[in-house]
Design a protein around this motif. Structure first.
Motif, PDB file in Angstrom:
ATOM      1  N   HIS A   1       0.850  -1.188   0.000  1.00 47.02           N
ATOM      2  CA  HIS A   1       0.000   0.000   0.000  1.00 47.02           C
ATOM      3  C   HIS A   1       0.887   1.239   0.000  1.00 47.02           C
ATOM      4  O   HIS A   1       1.837   1.329   0.774  1.00 47.02           O
ATOM      5  CB  HIS A   1      -0.915   0.017   1.220  1.00 47.02           C
ATOM      6  N   ARG A   2       0.570   2.184  -0.859  1.00 45.84           N
ATOM      7  CA  ARG A   2       1.343   3.425  -0.968  1.00 45.84           C
ATOM      8  C   ARG A   2       0.491   4.581  -0.482  1.00 45.84           C
ATOM      9  O   ARG A   2      -0.686   4.673  -0.812  1.00 45.84           O
ATOM     10  CB  ARG A   2       1.782   3.649  -2.415  1.00 45.84           C
ATOM     11  N   MET A   3       1.118   5.497   0.266  1.00 39.02           N
ATOM     12  CA  MET A   3       0.376   6.639   0.798  1.00 39.02           C
ATOM     13  C   MET A   3       1.331   7.763   1.157  1.00 39.02           C
ATOM     14  O   MET A   3       2.501   7.525   1.431  1.00 39.02           O
ATOM     15  CB  MET A   3      -0.424   6.231   2.043  1.00 39.02           C
ATOM     16  N   PRO A   4       0.842   9.012   1.121  1.00 37.17           N
ATOM     17  CA  PRO A   4       1.696  10.124   1.548  1.00 37.17           C
ATOM     18  C   PRO A   4       1.688  10.269   3.065  1.00 37.17           C
ATOM     19  O   PRO A   4       0.824   9.716   3.754  1.00 37.17           O
ATOM     20  CB  PRO A   4       1.030  11.342   0.891  1.00 37.17           C
ATOM     21  N   SER A   5       2.631  11.020   3.569  1.00 36.68           N
ATOM     22  CA  SER A   5       2.666  11.365   4.994  1.00 36.68           C
ATOM     23  C   SER A   5       2.208  12.797   5.167  1.00 36.68           C
ATOM     24  O   SER A   5       2.788  13.722   4.580  1.00 36.68           O
ATOM     25  CB  SER A   5       4.085  11.212   5.555  1.00 36.68           C
ATOM     26  N   GLY A   6       1.182  12.980   5.960  1.00 39.25           N
ATOM     27  CA  GLY A   6       0.724  14.336   6.253  1.00 39.25           C
ATOM     28  C   GLY A   6       1.555  15.021   7.317  1.00 39.25           C
ATOM     29  O   GLY A   6       1.533  16.249   7.431  1.00 39.25           O
ATOM     30  N   ALA A   7       2.283  14.248   8.117  1.00 35.72           N
ATOM     31  CA  ALA A   7       3.122  14.808   9.175  1.00 35.72           C
ATOM     32  C   ALA A   7       4.537  15.029   8.659  1.00 35.72           C
ATOM     33  O   ALA A   7       4.980  14.378   7.711  1.00 35.72           O
ATOM     34  CB  ALA A   7       3.147  13.872  10.380  1.00 35.72           C
ATOM     35  N   GLY A   8       5.249  15.935   9.299  1.00 32.44           N
ATOM     36  CA  GLY A   8       6.655  16.151   8.972  1.00 32.44           C
ATOM     37  C   GLY A   8       7.541  15.144   9.683  1.00 32.44           C
ATOM     38  O   GLY A   8       7.196  14.637  10.751  1.00 32.44           O
ATOM     39  N   HIS A   9       8.684  14.843   9.084  1.00 30.50           N
ATOM     40  CA  HIS A   9       9.608  13.857   9.635  1.00 30.50           C
ATOM     41  C   HIS A   9      11.042  14.282   9.365  1.00 30.50           C
ATOM     42  O   HIS A   9      11.307  15.102   8.476  1.00 30.50           O
ATOM     43  CB  HIS A   9       9.364  12.478   9.012  1.00 30.50           C
ATOM     44  N   ASP A  10      11.978  13.670  10.092  1.00 26.02           N
ATOM     45  CA  ASP A  10      13.390  13.945   9.851  1.00 26.02           C
ATOM     46  C   ASP A  10      13.774  13.655   8.402  1.00 26.02           C
ATOM     47  O   ASP A  10      14.666  14.306   7.852  1.00 26.02           O
ATOM     48  CB  ASP A  10      14.249  13.102  10.800  1.00 26.02           C
ATOM     49  N   ALA A  11      13.085  12.701   7.784  1.00 28.81           N
ATOM     50  CA  ALA A  11      13.405  12.351   6.392  1.00 28.81           C
ATOM     51  C   ALA A  11      13.281  13.556   5.471  1.00 28.81           C
ATOM     52  O   ALA A  11      14.003  13.652   4.474  1.00 28.81           O
ATOM     53  CB  ALA A  11      12.499  11.218   5.912  1.00 28.81           C
ATOM     54  N   MET A  12      12.370  14.488   5.770  1.00 32.41           N
ATOM     55  CA  MET A  12      12.203  15.634   4.879  1.00 32.41           C
ATOM     56  C   MET A  12      13.405  16.584   4.979  1.00 32.41           C
ATOM     57  O   MET A  12      13.685  17.322   4.031  1.00 32.41           O
ATOM     58  CB  MET A  12      10.889  16.357   5.154  1.00 32.41           C
ATOM     59  N   LYS A  13      14.135  16.550   6.078  1.00 31.81           N
ATOM     60  CA  LYS A  13      15.368  17.337   6.169  1.00 31.81           C
ATOM     61  C   LYS A  13      16.500  16.653   5.401  1.00 31.81           C
ATOM     62  O   LYS A  13      17.225  17.296   4.642  1.00 31.81           O
ATOM     63  CB  LYS A  13      15.780  17.537   7.627  1.00 31.81           C
ATOM     64  N   LEU A  14      16.658  15.347   5.608  1.00 36.95           N
ATOM     65  CA  LEU A  14      17.705  14.637   4.874  1.00 36.95           C
ATOM     66  C   LEU A  14      17.445  14.661   3.374  1.00 36.95           C
ATOM     67  O   LEU A  14      18.378  14.585   2.565  1.00 36.95           O
ATOM     68  CB  LEU A  14      17.813  13.197   5.376  1.00 36.95           C
ATOM     69  N   HIS A  15      16.168  14.797   3.001  1.00 32.18           N
ATOM     70  CA  HIS A  15      15.788  14.900   1.588  1.00 32.18           C
ATOM     71  C   HIS A  15      16.501  16.067   0.894  1.00 32.18           C
ATOM     72  O   HIS A  15      16.698  16.037  -0.325  1.00 32.18           O
ATOM     73  CB  HIS A  15      14.264  15.082   1.503  1.00 32.18           C
ATOM     74  N   GLU A  16      16.889  17.058   1.667  1.00 31.83           N
ATOM     75  CA  GLU A  16      17.554  18.226   1.088  1.00 31.83           C
ATOM     76  C   GLU A  16      18.922  17.890   0.505  1.00 31.83           C
ATOM     77  O   GLU A  16      19.427  18.608  -0.368  1.00 31.83           O
ATOM     78  CB  GLU A  16      17.693  19.321   2.156  1.00 31.83           C
ATOM     79  N   ILE A  17      19.536  16.800   0.976  1.00 30.48           N
ATOM     80  CA  ILE A  17      20.897  16.506   0.501  1.00 30.48           C
ATOM     81  C   ILE A  17      21.078  15.089  -0.035  1.00 30.48           C
ATOM     82  O   ILE A  17      22.126  14.788  -0.610  1.00 30.48           O
ATOM     83  CB  ILE A  17      21.945  16.760   1.609  1.00 30.48           C
ATOM     84  N   MET A  18      20.103  14.204   0.163  1.00 32.79           N
ATOM     85  CA  MET A  18      20.277  12.833  -0.313  1.00 32.79           C
ATOM     86  C   MET A  18      18.914  12.201  -0.569  1.00 32.79           C
ATOM     87  O   MET A  18      17.895  12.664  -0.056  1.00 32.79           O
ATOM     88  CB  MET A  18      21.082  11.999   0.694  1.00 32.79           C
ATOM     89  N   PRO A  19      18.848  11.131  -1.364  1.00 37.79           N
ATOM     90  CA  PRO A  19      17.573  10.447  -1.603  1.00 37.79           C
ATOM     91  C   PRO A  19      17.039   9.830  -0.311  1.00 37.79           C
ATOM     92  O   PRO A  19      17.805   9.373   0.540  1.00 37.79           O
ATOM     93  CB  PRO A  19      17.922   9.384  -2.639  1.00 37.79           C
TER      94      PRO A  19
END
Length: 560
Positions: A497-515
């Motif tokens: 099952h695929r779904m978006p995250s409505g909450a923020g997570h640390d992953a969105m910060k690391l997203h700035e520099i890496m996949p």
């Protein structure tokens, strides 16, 4: 003697049905339907097939399934009143999410909570409990215990023993940045990482707990994973922390097997994500992307303690924070496991989901100004009511966000300053929180909401002031890493099952520099989070750990 999955897969239909007899009361049709999907890759797949059979049954059949459950022996008088209201007996699995027997008080608390549910909600809860009972019976019958999940559950309980003053005394969990409880948590995580077999463990200059399980060669690339160990006030036990515990357990399994990977595995307990003590968020993961701002050090908490002072008391050196920035060229990417924090997986009956994107967010503070006047003497067509305008906009936000797939809009703060029962509101202040899986979708939502604000105020003869207080970009999952999670889940025999995250997570910060890409784990109690009732089961945790081990193993075969 316990059955095996191989026996179930190869047995004649009647013998296979006998192995599953009684998992659901007086409902052999469930097992018969599920067995048409043999062979099963896992008991988890079998459980999902049985759940699917119930979901696909008509309403009368599902109701009959609940009615067939025995009356509870522990609630004879109140159970009768419950049946009279709902038309079926009170159903509750005898064992809790850790697989241990519920206490009398836990049973009474659950009954008290559920007896006021709307009938349709309570029917779904009863069905959920029947699935949980079947899950427990299936484990007993096949001798399968979620050993890793149980250990992770126990880590969560032990870490939750540390809480900030004022909350610990009330039995509430609150751990804010660099308090004594926060530092105690960092110490425990460090010790557990060492016990799990990490080669390097330390606490960095911003307070992150960093463990590294080294590759079979020194010049190997690194996979980063982890989540945060701070909490909101009066929190649950799994938000953030689950994403530290699961990879810790995976390292323990690798270490016990004497196995090295062709890449370094870096597991980080991020020191801060919630922004509860200081007006800054993602301090832990942001430091790794170069996003820590020196001016934050002067911020003071409610007791007047600056961030710089708190760091000094914790033995941290702010001047060393810039050196924490990671070189993305040395990293394969970042993956994070997180409890869903919502009801989707709970309602769908799925233990895991692959995250497609972390929603982008826009936040505003709005002040609408009209004219305060007498509530009794001002005709309805002469009013310039600021609160009525806000009410219009609240309902518009609800309608407009619902038009988009996965967009959400919230007015979480609403006040009439100096309001009085007999005065038409001359001012109203409120917040706007607008989120969507992509920046374009988020911005389109914001444009429509702000245009409606303008139109409502113009029509009503009002003025408004608008302040944008936050703008966070969406963080879509890297396609290759999302597919790795999908393969890892599919290997367990589970639906992907695929779904978006409505909450923020640390992953969105690391997203700035890496996949980056994330995996969600189902929450219990309708997925409630940021709440003491936040929970998951050791069985679902076990599946998350198995999925991560699958991902690590598959990546090992990809990495040269």
């Amino acid at each position: 003697m316990a059955h095996t999955l191989a026996q179930l897969n190869s047995a004649p239909p009647a013998a296979a049905a006998a192995m599953l007899e009684g998992l659901y009361e007086q409902a052999p049709w469930i097992a018969e339907s599920a067995l048409r999907s043999r062979p099963f890759r896992s008991l988890a797949e079998l459980r999902q097939r049985m759940r699917q059979a119930v979901d696909e049954a008509d309403a009368e059949t599902r109701l009959a399934l609940v009615r067939a459950h025995p009356e509870p022996a522990h609630l004879p008088e109140r159970g009768a009143a419950y049946r009279e209201r709902f038309g079926f007996p009170f159903v509750l699995a005898p064992q809790g999410p850790r697989g241990t027997d519920l206490t009398r008080q836990e049973i009474a608390d659950e009954f008290a909570r559920r007896q006021d549910n709307p009938p349709e909600v309570e029917l779904q809860e009863a069905l959920h409990q029947l699935h949980r009972i079947a899950e427990i019976r299936l484990q007993d019958r096949f001798g399968e215990a979620p050993a890793i999940g149980n250990d992770i559950w126990d880590w969560g309980e032990r870490l939750a023993a540390h809480s900030d003053p004022g909350y610990a005394e009330k039995g509430q969990l609150t751990v804010t940045y660099l308090t004594d409880a926060h530092r105690a948590c960092a110490g425990l995580l460090s010790q557990w990482m060492r016990d799990c077999g990490f080669d390097e463990v330390g606490i960095d200059a911003v307070g992150n707990v960093v463990g590294r399980y080294l590759a079979d060669r020194a010049d190997a690339p690194t996979l980063m994973t982890g989540s945060h160990y701070d909490t909101v006030r009066n929190a649950g036990k799994y938000d953030g922390r689950l994403g530290i515990f699961v990879p810790m357990a995976c390292v323990r399994e690798l270490s016990r097997a004497g196995r090295r990977l062709p890449y370094h595995l870096e597991v980080i307990g991020f020191a801060e994500e919630e922004g509860q003590r200081y007006r800054a968020t993602f301090l832990g993961s942001g430091a790794l992307t170069g996003g820590f701002r020196e001016e934050w050090l002067a911020q003071q908490d409610a007791d007047g303690v600056s961030m710089r002072e708190a760091m000094a008391r914790a033995g941290l050196r702010p001047e060393d924070i810039p050196a924490l920035r990671r070189d993305p060229a040395r990293y394969l990417g970042f993956v994070e496991i997180h409890i869903e924090q919502g009801p989707v997986l709970y309602e769908m009956g799925l233990p895991l989901a692959v995250v497609t994107s972390i929603n982008g967010c826009l936040r505003y503070q709005v002040q609408v100004s009209g004219l305060a006047c007498h509530a009794g003497t001002t005709p309805m067509d002469r009013r310039r009511d600021a609160a009525a305008a806000a009410a219009e906009l609240v309902l518009y936000v609800e309608r407009r966000a619902a038009l988009d797939g996965d967009s959400v809009g919230t007015v979480g703060m609403l006040e009439v300053p100096g309001g009085s029962i007999n005065v038409v509101p001359g001012e109203c202040r409120f917040s706007l929180d607008l989120r969507a899986p992509s920046d374009a979708q988020r911005d389109a939502l914001a444009r429509d909401v702000l245009a409606e604000l303008e139109a409502v105020c113009r029509r009503r003869g009002l003025r408004y002031a608008l302040e944008e207080t936050m703008r966070a970009a969406a963080a879509p999952s890297d396609p290759a890493w999302q597919q790795r999670w999908e393969r890892a889940v599919d290997a367990l025999g589970l639906p992907v099952h695929r779904m978006p995250s409505g909450a923020g997570h640390d992953a969105m910060k690391l997203h700035e520099i890496m996949p980056q890409a994330m995996l969600f784990v189902r929450g219990q109690n309708a997925g409630i989070s940021h709440n003491p009732r936040e929970s998951t089961t050791s069985d679902d945790i076990q599946l998350a750990a198995q999925a991560m081990l699958n991902l690590l193993d598959n990546l090992a075969h990809e990495t040269p």
